[in-house]
Design a protein around this motif. Structure first.
Motif, short mmCIF file in Angstrom:
data_model
loop_
_atom_site.label_atom_id
_atom_site.label_comp_id
_atom_site.label_asym_id
_atom_site.label_seq_id
_atom_site.Cartn_x
_atom_site.Cartn_y
_atom_site.Cartn_z
N ALA A 540 0.85 -1.20 0.00
CA ALA A 540 0.00 0.00 0.00
C ALA A 540 0.89 1.25 0.00
O ALA A 540 0.64 2.19 -0.77
CB ALA A 540 -0.93 -0.01 1.21
N ALA A 541 1.92 1.25 0.82
CA ALA A 541 2.81 2.43 0.89
C ALA A 541 3.50 2.65 -0.44
O ALA A 541 3.64 3.79 -0.91
CB ALA A 541 3.84 2.24 2.01
N TYR A 542 3.94 1.56 -1.06
CA TYR A 542 4.58 1.67 -2.37
C TYR A 542 3.63 2.31 -3.39
O TYR A 542 4.01 3.19 -4.16
CB TYR A 542 5.03 0.29 -2.86
CG TYR A 542 5.49 0.31 -4.30
CD1 TYR A 542 6.81 0.63 -4.62
CD2 TYR A 542 4.60 0.08 -5.34
CE1 TYR A 542 7.23 0.71 -5.94
CE2 TYR A 542 5.01 0.16 -6.66
CZ TYR A 542 6.32 0.48 -6.95
OH TYR A 542 6.72 0.56 -8.26
N LEU A 543 2.39 1.86 -3.40
CA LEU A 543 1.41 2.36 -4.38
C LEU A 543 1.06 3.82 -4.12
O LEU A 543 0.88 4.60 -5.05
CB LEU A 543 0.14 1.50 -4.34
CG LEU A 543 0.34 0.04 -4.77
CD1 LEU A 543 -0.92 -0.77 -4.50
CD2 LEU A 543 0.74 -0.06 -6.24
N CYS A 575 3.06 6.93 -18.39
CA CYS A 575 1.68 6.91 -17.89
C CYS A 575 1.13 5.48 -17.89
O CYS A 575 0.55 5.01 -16.92
CB CYS A 575 0.78 7.76 -18.79
SG CYS A 575 1.02 9.53 -18.60
N ASP A 576 1.34 4.81 -19.02
CA ASP A 576 0.78 3.48 -19.19
C ASP A 576 1.37 2.49 -18.18
O ASP A 576 0.65 1.70 -17.56
CB ASP A 576 1.05 3.02 -20.63
CG ASP A 576 0.38 1.69 -20.93
OD1 ASP A 576 -0.83 1.59 -20.66
OD2 ASP A 576 1.07 0.76 -21.39
N LEU A 577 2.68 2.54 -18.01
CA LEU A 577 3.31 1.61 -17.07
C LEU A 577 2.88 1.93 -15.63
O LEU A 577 2.68 1.02 -14.82
CB LEU A 577 4.84 1.66 -17.21
CG LEU A 577 5.60 0.63 -16.38
CD1 LEU A 577 5.18 -0.80 -16.72
CD2 LEU A 577 7.12 0.78 -16.56
N THR A 578 2.72 3.20 -15.34
CA THR A 578 2.23 3.58 -14.00
C THR A 578 0.84 2.99 -13.78
O THR A 578 0.56 2.40 -12.73
CB THR A 578 2.16 5.12 -13.86
OG1 THR A 578 3.46 5.66 -14.09
CG2 THR A 578 1.69 5.52 -12.47
N ALA A 579 -0.03 3.14 -14.78
CA ALA A 579 -1.40 2.63 -14.65
C ALA A 579 -1.39 1.12 -14.46
O ALA A 579 -2.08 0.58 -13.59
CB ALA A 579 -2.22 3.00 -15.88
N ARG A 580 -0.60 0.42 -15.24
CA ARG A 580 -0.57 -1.05 -15.12
C ARG A 580 -0.04 -1.47 -13.75
O ARG A 580 -0.49 -2.46 -13.17
CB ARG A 580 0.27 -1.65 -16.24
CG ARG A 580 -0.45 -1.57 -17.61
CD ARG A 580 0.47 -1.92 -18.74
NE ARG A 580 0.99 -3.28 -18.66
CZ ARG A 580 2.05 -3.73 -19.34
NH1 ARG A 580 2.68 -2.90 -20.18
NH2 ARG A 580 2.46 -4.96 -19.22
N THR A 581 0.94 -0.74 -13.28
CA THR A 581 1.51 -1.08 -11.97
C THR A 581 0.50 -0.80 -10.86
O THR A 581 0.32 -1.62 -9.94
CB THR A 581 2.82 -0.30 -11.74
OG1 THR A 581 3.69 -0.51 -12.86
CG2 THR A 581 3.51 -0.73 -10.46
N LEU A 582 -0.19 0.34 -10.95
CA LEU A 582 -1.23 0.65 -9.96
C LEU A 582 -2.32 -0.41 -9.98
O LEU A 582 -2.76 -0.90 -8.94
CB LEU A 582 -1.87 2.01 -10.28
CG LEU A 582 -1.18 3.27 -9.78
CD1 LEU A 582 -1.91 4.52 -10.32
CD2 LEU A 582 -1.13 3.32 -8.26
N HIS A 583 -2.74 -0.76 -11.18
CA HIS A 583 -3.83 -1.74 -11.33
C HIS A 583 -3.43 -3.08 -10.72
O HIS A 583 -4.16 -3.68 -9.95
CB HIS A 583 -4.16 -1.90 -12.82
CG HIS A 583 -5.17 -2.95 -13.08
ND1 HIS A 583 -6.52 -2.74 -12.90
CD2 HIS A 583 -5.03 -4.24 -13.48
CE1 HIS A 583 -7.17 -3.85 -13.19
NE2 HIS A 583 -6.29 -4.78 -13.55
#
Ligand code: ARG
Length: 597
Positions: A540-543, A575-583
Motif C-alpha cells: 500500500a505504501a509503495y502504491l 503513464c501506461d506503465l504507471t497505470a498497469r503497476t497501480l492496477h
C-alpha cells in the motif's frame, strides 16, 4: 519471460564486482546500496568495511570507483563520486531507466518473477461464527487474508484457504433443541426471494437472531429445556442424524448471510474452503490419545492439559492449554490441534498462517508449541498474523452508542453511501456523464476499496481508528486517491488518439520522470519483500508513493502537449506503465480500479 533485474540490482552487482576487484577479501561484503536524495543511489558499505580492515574508507571508495568497468554501450552508471566520510553517490543514465522500464512493460507480469522455490501454504482466515453477526474483527481477517492469498498466489506459491468457522460447541445444543421443538422457526416467510443477495442475507441473519434470542431466553428460564439442550449436544457430537440435519439448517442459513457480506465486500469465499471446527470432530479422540500416550499432555483435575514454563496466570500458577475438559468435552484447542495435523499431514503444508485477532495470541502460542512437542509441526512453520483492534473515534474498541458491537453490514453500507456521494459530486464537477447504475457501481468500488485500503495500509499489528470521513477523502493516503490517479491516466490514454505509448531511451528525462521511473522499477522487489514478510501495508505504501510521484510528474511534465512526438510517446509510456503497476498492485490488495471516475 524471465524476471527483469532492477537498476538497483544491476548497480549493486557492479559495485560488488568493483569492490572485490579492489579488495579481494571484500568479495562477500554488502555495499549497502540505497535510494538517495543526493544522487539516485548511495552505497555506504565502504565505511564499515574499511573500519573492519583498518583502512581509510575514502581511499577504499576511490579504489572502487577506479575498478568499475567502463561501459561503452548503453551505460547504466552515468556518474559516481566519493562523498562525505566515504560514501559513493551514484547516478544512473536516463537511457538505462527507460530501457529497464521498457523491459518491464514488455512483460505481462511487469517483470515480477515467480518465487524460486514455491511451497505450500495453508492460510486460515475469515472465520466468522455460525448464528452470529459478522463484526469488524471479521472484516480485518477477511481483508488481510484475501490480500495475502492474492500476493502469495501471484508469486506462484500453492495456497490452500481454510475458513475455520465457529460451527461447533455447546451453544448449538440450545439452538438445535429449540429448532426441533419449534420446527418452523427458520422457515423462510413468503418474502419472495429477492434478486439482491444483500436482502436475503439480512433476512437470514434476522431469522437466526430470533432463533438465538428465543432459545437463549428459554435456556435461561427453563431448567427442563436446559437439560434437553445439553443432551442435544451429546447427540450432535455422536452424529445423530436428525440432530445433524437441524444443525445443517442453521449452518446453511448462516452461510447465506456470510456470502451476502462477502459479495458486498467483493471477496471470493469458496464453499470447499469453508472447513469449520465441526470438520475435525472425528479426529479429536485420536488427538487426545496421542498427546496422552506421548506424555505431551497430562491429566490434571480430570482435564487433559499441556503446561508451559513461561505461561502463568496473575497468581503465578501455570495456565495450561486444555485439550479435553474434565467432562470429556473438547474445546477450541483440540480442534485447532486436529486442524494442524490435517494441514501438515494431509494437505502437505510447509507453512501455516493464521490471520486472527492479536487477542488470541496466547492460544496460538500454546497450540503451536503443543503441536511441535507432539512432532506434528516443525519449528517456525506456523505463524499467527495477529492483527490489532479496530477503534472508534474515541480511541476505544469500536462499539455502537448503545455499547454493542458494530455490525459489519451497517459499516459497509455507510462506506458505500459516502463514497457514492463523492463519486456523484466529482462526476458533476468534472462534467463526466455517468448513469445512476454507473454511479452505484463505482460508489461500491470506491467505498469498499476505501475500507479495505484503510485496513491494509496500516501495519497489521497496530490498532486503527475507523474514520469514514478520512477513508473516502480524495487527498492523502487513501484508495480513492489511488483510484483517481489510475482513472486520470486512463483518460489521458483515451485522449491520446493516434499517439501510442512507446519508450524512447535516447531521450533525456526531467527530474519528475526520473523519480517516477526509478520508483516504477522497484515494484518487483517491493512485492518480493511483501510476500516474504506478509506485510501488505508495504505494498500500500509503495502504491501511494507511486501515485504521488505520478502526481508530481503530471504537474511538471505535460504529456499530450509535450511538443515533439518522441517525448509525447515516452510520457505516454510512463503513464501506461504507471497505470498497469497501480492496477496490478491494487488488484493484489483486492481493490478495484475503475477506468473512469
Ligand atoms: N471463529 C473465531 C473467531 O471469530 C476465529 C477462528 C480462528 N481460527 C482458528 N483456527 N482458531 O474469533
Amino acid at each position: 519471460m524471465a524476471s527483469v533485474p532492477s537498476l538497483a540490482a544491476t548497480v549493486r552487482q557492479r559495485v560488488v564486482e568493483a569492490l572485490s576487484a579492489a579488495l579481494p577479501e571484500a568479495a562477500s561484503a554488502d555495499p549497502l546500496l540505497r535510494r538517495s536524495d543526493r544522487a539516485d543511489f548511495q552505497a555506504n558499505g565502504m565505511l564499515a568495511l574499511a573500519k573492519k580492515l583498518k583502512g581509510n574508507p575514502r581511499e577504499l571508495a576511490a579504489k572502487v570507483v577506479e575498478r568499475l568497468p567502463e561501459e561503452k554501450e548503453n551505460p547504466v552508471i552515468a556518474g559516481i563520486e566519493v562523498s562525505g566520510p566515504g560514501f559513493l553517490n551514484i547516478t544512473v543514465a536516463d537511457g538505462a531507466i527507460t530501457r529497464t522500464l521498457a523491459a518491464r512493460a514488455a512483460d505481462e507480469r511487469l517483470g515480477v518473477p515467480h518465487a524460486e522455490r514455491p511451497g505450500t501454504t495453508v492460510i486460515d482466515y475469515s472465520q466468522p461464527n455460525v448464528a452470529k453477526e459478522m463484526h469488524v474483527g471479521h472484516l480485518r481477517s477477511t481483508v488481510i487474508g484475501d490480500a495475502i492469498v492474492r500476493i502469495l498466489e501471484h508469486r506462484g506459491e500453492k495456497v490452500i484457504r481454510r475458513h475455520h468457522i465457529g460451527d461447533w460447541g455447546t451453544q448449538f445444543g440450545m439452538l438445535i433443541q429449540y429448532l426441533i421443538e419449534h420446527p418452523h422457526e427458520l422457515d423462510h416467510a413468503e418474502d419472495a426471494p429477492s434478486a439482491a443477495g444483500g436482502e436475503s442475507g439480512e433476512a437470514a441473519m434476522s431469522r437466526l437472531n430470533r432463533l438465538y434470542k428465543q432459545s437463549r431466553a428459554l435456556f435461561d428460564s427453563d431448567e427442563e429445556f436446559k437439560r434437553r439442550a445439553r443432551d442435544r449436544v451429546v447427540l450432535l457430537q455422536s452424529g445423530d442424524e436428525r440432530t445433524r440435519e437441524m444443525w445443517r439448517r442453521i449452518v446453511d442459513e448462516s452461510m447465506i448471510y456470510f456470502h451476502a457480506v462477502y459479495d458486498q465486500l467483493d471477496v471470493e469465499v469458496r464453499d470447499e474452503d469453508v472447513v469449520g471446527e465441526s470438520a475435525y470432530n472425528d479426529d479429536l479422540q485420536q488427538v487426545v490419545k496421542d498427546l496422552e500416550s506421548s506424555g505431551v499432555a497430562v491429566r490434571s483435575e480430570g482435564a487433559l492439559c499441556v503446561f508451559f514454563d513461561d505461561v502463568k496466570g496473575p497468581d503465578g500458577k501455570p495456565v495450561p492449554l486444555i485439550v479435553q475438559k474434565s467432562n470429556g468435552g473438547f474445546g477450541y484447542a483440540a480442534t485447532d490441534l486436529a486442524a494442524i495435523r490435517d494441514r501438515v499431514g494431509k494437505l502437505g503444508a510447509d507453512t501455516l498462517l493464521y490471520v486472527v485477532d492479536a487477542r488470541q495470541a496466547l492460544h496460538f502460542k500454546m497450540v503451536f508449541e503443543t503441536a511441535r512437542r507432539a512432532g506434528w509441526l516443525s519449528e517456525g512453520a506456523a505463524r499467527q498474523l495477529a492483527f490489532g483492534t479496530v477503534l472508534g473515534k474515541d480511541g476505544k474498541p469500536f462499539k455502537t452508542r448503545e455499547g454493542e458491537t458494530v455490525r459489519l453490514v451497517d459499516l459497509l453500507g455507510e462506506a458505500v453511501e459516502r463514497a457514492t456521494a463523492v463519486v456523484r459530486e466529482k462526476a458533476e464537477q468534472g462534467g463526466l456523464e455517468l448513469t445512476e447504475e454507473e454511479i452505484a457501481e463505482r460508489g461500491a468500488q470506491v467505498g469498499i476499496g476505501a475500507v479495505k485500503y484503510a485496513d491494509l495500509s496500516t501495519s497489521m499489528s497496530r490498532d486503527y481508528v475507523f474514520d469514514l470521513d478520512r477513508m473516502v477523502s480524495l487527498n492523502g493516503d487513501t484508495s480513492v486517491y489511488l483510484q483517481y490517479a489510475y482513472a486520470r491516466i486512463q483518460s489521458i490514454l483515451r485522449k491520446a488518439g493516434d499517439a501510442r505509448p512507446v519508450a524512447h531511451p535516447e531521450l533525456t528525462l526531467a527530474p519528475a520522470e526520473r523519480a517516477l521511473g526509478l520508483h516504477l522499477d522497484e515494484f518487483a522487489e517491493t512485492l518480493a519483500g511483501v510476500a516474504e514478510t506478509y506485510e501488505p501495508h508495504k505494498l500500500a505504501a509503495y502504491l501511494y508513493q507511486l501515485a504521488s510521484h505520478y502526481t508530481t510528474f503530471y504537474d511538471q511534465c505535460p504529456v499530450l502537449k509535450a511538443g515533439d512526438e518522441a517525448t509525447v510517446e515516452n510520457r505516454l509510456f510512463l503513464c501506461d506503465l504507471t497505470a498497469r503497476t497501480l492496477h496490478q498492485g491494487m488488484a493484489l490488495l483486492g481493490i478495484r480500479t475503475p477506468e473512469r471516475l
